[in-house]
Design a protein around this motif. Structure first.
Motif, PDB file in Angstrom:
ATOM      1  N   SER A  69     -72.379  13.249 -36.037  1.00  0.00           N
ATOM      2  CA  SER A  69     -71.551  12.711 -34.963  1.00  0.00           C
ATOM      3  C   SER A  69     -71.103  11.287 -35.272  1.00  0.00           C
ATOM      4  N   GLY A  70     -69.992  10.897 -34.665  1.00  0.00           N
ATOM      5  CA  GLY A  70     -69.495   9.539 -34.818  1.00  0.00           C
ATOM      6  C   GLY A  70     -68.357   9.444 -35.818  1.00  0.00           C
ATOM      7  N   ARG A  71     -67.806   8.241 -35.875  1.00  0.00           N
ATOM      8  CA  ARG A  71     -66.676   7.991 -36.788  1.00  0.00           C
ATOM      9  C   ARG A  71     -67.244   7.651 -38.164  1.00  0.00           C
ATOM     10  N   VAL A  72     -67.662   8.690 -38.878  1.00  0.00           N
ATOM     11  CA  VAL A  72     -68.453   8.530 -40.102  1.00  0.00           C
ATOM     12  C   VAL A  72     -67.894   9.322 -41.284  1.00  0.00           C
ATOM     13  N   TRP A  73     -66.841  10.107 -41.057  1.00  0.00           N
ATOM     14  CA  TRP A  73     -66.352  11.027 -42.082  1.00  0.00           C
ATOM     15  C   TRP A  73     -65.181  10.422 -42.842  1.00  0.00           C
ATOM     16  N   SER A  74     -65.249  10.486 -44.156  1.00  0.00           N
ATOM     17  CA  SER A  74     -64.136  10.054 -44.996  1.00  0.00           C
ATOM     18  C   SER A  74     -63.725  11.213 -45.897  1.00  0.00           C
ATOM     19  N   LYS A  75     -62.442  11.258 -46.215  1.00  0.00           N
ATOM     20  CA  LYS A  75     -61.899  12.360 -47.003  1.00  0.00           C
ATOM     21  C   LYS A  75     -62.001  12.041 -48.493  1.00  0.00           C
ATOM     22  N   ILE A  76     -62.564  12.986 -49.267  1.00  0.00           N
ATOM     23  CA  ILE A  76     -62.683  12.776 -50.720  1.00  0.00           C
ATOM     24  C   ILE A  76     -61.890  13.800 -51.526  1.00  0.00           C
ATOM     25  N   TYR A  77     -61.297  14.790 -50.847  1.00  0.00           N
ATOM     26  CA  TYR A  77     -60.517  15.799 -51.563  1.00  0.00           C
ATOM     27  C   TYR A  77     -59.430  16.327 -50.641  1.00  0.00           C
ATOM     28  N   GLN A  78     -58.246  16.518 -51.195  1.00  0.00           N
ATOM     29  CA  GLN A  78     -57.134  17.103 -50.445  1.00  0.00           C
ATOM     30  C   GLN A  78     -56.161  17.747 -51.409  1.00  0.00           C
ATOM     31  N   ASP A  79     -55.796  19.005 -51.180  1.00  0.00           N
ATOM     32  CA  ASP A  79     -54.725  19.592 -51.982  1.00  0.00           C
ATOM     33  C   ASP A  79     -53.426  19.604 -51.183  1.00  0.00           C
ATOM     34  N   ARG A  80     -52.332  19.821 -51.894  1.00  0.00           N
ATOM     35  CA  ARG A  80     -51.001  19.805 -51.288  1.00  0.00           C
ATOM     36  C   ARG A  80     -50.183  20.967 -51.847  1.00  0.00           C
ATOM     37  N   PRO A  81     -49.179  21.415 -51.073  1.00  0.00           N
ATOM     38  CA  PRO A  81     -48.393  22.550 -51.531  1.00  0.00           C
ATOM     39  C   PRO A  81     -47.320  22.157 -52.536  1.00  0.00           C
ATOM     40  N   SER A  82     -46.884  23.155 -53.295  1.00  0.00           N
ATOM     41  CA  SER A  82     -45.656  23.026 -54.062  1.00  0.00           C
ATOM     42  C   SER A  82     -44.509  23.464 -53.157  1.00  0.00           C
ATOM     43  N   LEU A  83     -43.415  22.710 -53.200  1.00  0.00           N
ATOM     44  CA  LEU A  83     -42.291  22.961 -52.302  1.00  0.00           C
ATOM     45  C   LEU A  83     -41.098  23.484 -53.088  1.00  0.00           C
ATOM     46  N   GLY A  84     -40.302  24.286 -52.432  1.00  0.00           N
ATOM     47  CA  GLY A  84     -39.122  24.855 -53.082  1.00  0.00           C
ATOM     48  C   GLY A  84     -38.584  25.955 -52.203  1.00  0.00           C
ATOM     49  N   GLY A  85     -38.408  27.155 -52.774  1.00  0.00           N
ATOM     50  CA  GLY A  85     -37.960  28.283 -51.983  1.00  0.00           C
ATOM     51  C   GLY A  85     -38.990  28.749 -50.975  1.00  0.00           C
ATOM     52  N   SER A  86     -40.249  28.391 -51.223  1.00  0.00           N
ATOM     53  CA  SER A  86     -41.342  28.669 -50.296  1.00  0.00           C
ATOM     54  C   SER A  86     -42.423  27.618 -50.535  1.00  0.00           C
ATOM     55  N   MET A  87     -43.413  27.592 -49.655  1.00  0.00           N
ATOM     56  CA  MET A  87     -44.559  26.702 -49.840  1.00  0.00           C
ATOM     57  C   MET A  87     -45.672  27.501 -50.522  1.00  0.00           C
ATOM     58  N   THR A  88     -46.127  27.029 -51.660  1.00  0.00           N
ATOM     59  CA  THR A  88     -47.249  27.681 -52.341  1.00  0.00           C
ATOM     60  C   THR A  88     -48.420  26.703 -52.391  1.00  0.00           C
ATOM     61  N   TRP A  89     -49.617  27.242 -52.179  1.00  0.00           N
ATOM     62  CA  TRP A  89     -50.805  26.410 -51.988  1.00  0.00           C
ATOM     63  C   TRP A  89     -51.799  26.647 -53.113  1.00  0.00           C
ATOM     64  N   PRO A  90     -52.321  25.596 -53.724  1.00  0.00           N
ATOM     65  CA  PRO A  90     -53.245  25.766 -54.851  1.00  0.00           C
ATOM     66  C   PRO A  90     -54.544  26.472 -54.494  1.00  0.00           C
ATOM     67  N   SER A  91     -54.938  26.414 -53.224  1.00  0.00           N
ATOM     68  CA  SER A  91     -56.194  27.054 -52.826  1.00  0.00           C
ATOM     69  C   SER A  91     -56.033  28.523 -52.474  1.00  0.00           C
ATOM     70  N   ASN A  92     -54.805  28.996 -52.320  1.00  0.00           N
ATOM     71  CA  ASN A  92     -54.587  30.372 -51.886  1.00  0.00           C
ATOM     72  C   ASN A  92     -55.138  31.360 -52.919  1.00  0.00           C
ATOM     73  N   GLY A  93     -56.071  32.199 -52.496  1.00  0.00           N
ATOM     74  CA  GLY A  93     -56.717  33.154 -53.385  1.00  0.00           C
ATOM     75  C   GLY A  93     -57.934  32.622 -54.102  1.00  0.00           C
ATOM     76  N   ALA A  94     -58.235  31.344 -53.933  1.00  0.00           N
ATOM     77  CA  ALA A  94     -59.363  30.743 -54.654  1.00  0.00           C
ATOM     78  C   ALA A  94     -60.699  31.222 -54.080  1.00  0.00           C
ATOM     79  N   ARG A  95     -61.664  31.368 -54.954  1.00  0.00           N
ATOM     80  CA  ARG A  95     -63.036  31.691 -54.548  1.00  0.00           C
ATOM     81  C   ARG A  95     -63.947  30.464 -54.586  1.00  0.00           C
ATOM     82  N   SER A  96     -63.438  29.382 -55.153  1.00  0.00           N
ATOM     83  CA  SER A  96     -64.232  28.163 -55.267  1.00  0.00           C
ATOM     84  C   SER A  96     -63.297  26.966 -55.390  1.00  0.00           C
ATOM     85  N   ILE A  97     -63.698  25.851 -54.805  1.00  0.00           N
ATOM     86  CA  ILE A  97     -62.967  24.594 -54.904  1.00  0.00           C
ATOM     87  C   ILE A  97     -63.860  23.586 -55.621  1.00  0.00           C
TER      88      ILE A  97
END
Length: 227
Positions: free
Chosen positions: A109-137
Motif C-alpha cells: 500500500s501507499g505511493r511506493v511503486w515505480s515502473k521498471i519495464y514498459q513495452d510499446r506497440p508498433s504503429l502502421g496499418g494496425s497496432m502490433t504489440w511485442p507481448s502478444n502471444g508471449a509466454r514470458s517477459i
C-alpha cells in the motif's frame, strides 16, 4: 447442441482466451508469486479503483510461500500462463518493502511503486504489440536498487474491448523477491499507488485500437525509471 453444453463451451473458450502471471524464472506456479483471485477463472480486473488493481490477490493479507533471490543488474523472467493472448501493453512495477516487514507480509500500500519495464506497440496499418502471444517477459532488474525485499508487479492491459470506460482488462500479479548486489543509488522520480495510478478514461486505457487505427500511443502511469 443443448443450451447447457453451449454455455459450457463458451465459458471454457473465454477462460482459454484469458491468462495469469503465476511464476517467475524456472519455478513452480504460485511459489514466489502471490496467488491471484483468477487462478482458476483467468478473468481480469476491470475496475482501476478496486484494491484488486494492486496484486489481485486471492487472499489479501497472505503472501506467497517463498521469496526469490535475484541479483541487481540481471534479467528475471515473469511467466504468463498459457500466453498473453490479447493485444495491449505490458508493464512491470517494483516497490521496496519497508523496514520491519518482509516481502511475504507487506501489502504494497501507499505511493511506493515505480515502473521498471514498459513495452510499446508498433504503429502502421494496425497496432502490433511485442507481448502478444508471449509466454514470458524478460524484466531487467535495475543494477542501482538497494538490497532487500521487494514486490514485483506484472501488469498486462488487454485493449481489445477498451473503447469505453471499464472495457480494458488488467491481468496482474505480484512476485516476492529479495535483491542482492545492488549499488543502492536507486531514487525513483515518479512513484504511484495502486489504486490511484490510473483512471478509467486515461488515454492509454480507454482507446479504440482498431478504427481509426491510432497514430500514437501513450501507456498509462509514470515513465520507466532508470539508474
Amino acid at each position: 447442441m443443448k443450451l447447457s453444453t453451449a454455455i459450457a463451451v463458451l465459458t471454457a473458450a473465454a477462460a482459454e482466451a484469458h491468462y495469469t502471471f503465476p511464476s517467475i524464472a524456472n519455478t513452480p506456479d504460485w511459489q514466489y508469486v502471490r496467488q491471484t483471485a483468477n487462478f482458476q477463472s483467468n478473468g481480469p480486473v476491470t475496475n482501476v479503483n478496486s484494491a484488486d488493481i494492486r496484486c489481485y490477490q486471492r487472499t489479501p493479507g497472505s503472501g506467497a510461500p517463498g521469496t526469490y533471490t535475484v541479483a541487481a543488474g540481471s534479467t528475471l523472467a515473469y511467466n504468463a500462463k498459457a500466453s498473453i493472448s490479447h493485444p495491449g501493453p505490458m508493464a512491470v512495477y517494483i516497490a521496496k518493502v519497508p523496514s520491519g516487514q518482509t516481502a511475504a507480509t507487506w501489502d504494497g500500500s501507499g505511493r511506493v511503486w515505480s515502473k521498471i519495464y514498459q513495452d510499446r506497440p508498433s504503429l502502421g496499418g494496425s497496432m502490433t504489440w511485442p507481448s502478444n502471444g508471449a509466454r514470458s517477459i524478460n524484466v531487467p532488474i535495475p543494477r542501482c536498487l538497494q538490497n532487500g525485499d521487494y514486490l514485483l508487479r506484472a501488469e498486462h492491459i488487454a485493449l481489445h474491448s477498451a473503447g469505453s470506460a471499464g472495457g480494458a482488462q488488467f491481468y496482474i500479479s505480484c512476485a516476492q523477491i529479495t535483491v542482492t548486489g545492488g549499488t543502492g543509488t536507486y531514487s525513483p522520480r515518479n512513484q504511484v499507488s495502486f489504486p490511484g495510478a490510473y483512471t478509467a478514461t486515461d488515454p492509454g486505457i480507454m482507446i479504440n485500437i482498431y478504427y481509426p487505427v491510432p497514430t500514437s500511443y501513450t501507456p498509462p502511469g509514470p515513465a520507466v525509471e532508470t539508474c
